[in-house]
Design a protein around this motif. Structure first.
Motif, mmCIF file in Angstrom:
data_model
loop_
_atom_site.group_PDB
_atom_site.id
_atom_site.type_symbol
_atom_site.label_atom_id
_atom_site.label_comp_id
_atom_site.label_asym_id
_atom_site.label_seq_id
_atom_site.Cartn_x
_atom_site.Cartn_y
_atom_site.Cartn_z
ATOM 1 N N ASN A 121 0.837 -1.205 0.000
ATOM 2 C CA ASN A 121 0.000 0.000 0.000
ATOM 3 C C ASN A 121 0.862 1.242 0.000
ATOM 4 O O ASN A 121 1.937 1.228 0.580
ATOM 5 C CB ASN A 121 -0.889 0.026 1.250
ATOM 6 C CG ASN A 121 -2.149 -0.783 1.076
ATOM 7 O OD1 ASN A 121 -2.615 -0.979 -0.030
ATOM 8 N ND2 ASN A 121 -2.688 -1.266 2.174
ATOM 9 N N PRO A 122 0.445 2.328 -0.556
ATOM 10 C CA PRO A 122 -0.861 2.524 -1.197
ATOM 11 C C PRO A 122 -0.875 2.162 -2.678
ATOM 12 O O PRO A 122 -1.925 2.164 -3.302
ATOM 13 C CB PRO A 122 -1.112 4.017 -1.016
ATOM 14 C CG PRO A 122 0.247 4.626 -1.081
ATOM 15 C CD PRO A 122 1.169 3.598 -0.425
ATOM 16 N N GLU A 123 0.285 1.851 -3.274
ATOM 17 C CA GLU A 123 0.322 1.606 -4.719
ATOM 18 C C GLU A 123 -0.425 0.336 -5.130
ATOM 19 O O GLU A 123 -1.173 0.346 -6.101
ATOM 20 C CB GLU A 123 1.766 1.519 -5.237
ATOM 21 C CG GLU A 123 2.536 2.819 -5.102
ATOM 22 C CD GLU A 123 3.130 2.998 -3.723
ATOM 23 O OE1 GLU A 123 3.191 2.018 -2.952
ATOM 24 O OE2 GLU A 123 3.521 4.132 -3.393
#
Length: 180
Positions: free
Chosen positions: A96-98
């Motif tokens: 996270n967040p990707e």
């Protein structure tokens, strides 16, 4: 006096024998007649005691047609995979967040890297048998299968927590938990 390193008993160096640093069996095809259509043959510190403290291990992955090794992580190791036979789709997801999903179909001789502790998977995308070898950067890389730890923990994770996490009903979670 017993000395433990990484939870494994260390032998007095003068007692080490060739069998402490030897393993036979990586040439043997694994049994893929299971629900996943895959098999993993390990060569970790538990199979080769002499690996303790060396920071390396190996595994053979066997796949029936369309067999899969389900999403999992290795909390202690990066993994590098080489295709020996067949065609295998591999992938991992960044944190996270990707949550970026990297995926690629590999052929014989191709190599792919799974960074430490990221969720990853492998799947045979052919109608023939496939095999790969993986090396891991730990003598005991650990494995956390996502489905097993989510739905098969002892005691169970509360159904309402999993239902909220997956945005489904408690009944759906209860049904899944019975499979684990």
């Amino acid at each position: 006096m017993t000395v433990l390193v990484n939870g494994i008993t260390c032998k007095n160096p003068s007692w080490v024998q060739a069998n402490d640093i030897y393993y036979s069996g990586m040439h043997i095809r694994g049994n893929t007649s299971n629900a996943m259509g895959s098999s993993v043959t390990l060569a970790f510190v538990f199979q080769i005691p002499g690996l303790n403290t060396l920071g390396i291990s190996l595994a053979r992955l066997d796949f029936a047609p369309w067999g899969v090794i389900l999403p999992h992580t290795h909390p202690h190791a990066t993994e590098i995979l080489t295709i020996l036979e067949g065609q295998i789709q591999v992938g991992f997801v960044t944190s996270n967040p990707e949550n970026h999903h990297f995926s690629k179909v590999l052929n014989k001789g191709d190599v792919f890297v799974f960074p430490v502790n990221l969720v990853h998977y492998q799947r045979n995308v052919g109608n023939t048998y496939a095999v790969a070898m993986v090396a891991l950067s730990s003598q005991n890389p650990g494995v956390i299968p996502i489905g097993n730890v989510s739905f098969g923990s002892k005691p169970d994770i509360s159904t309402d927590i999993l239902a909220k996490a997956l945005q489904v009903s408690d009944d759906v979670i209860s049904n899944i938990q019975t499979k684990f």
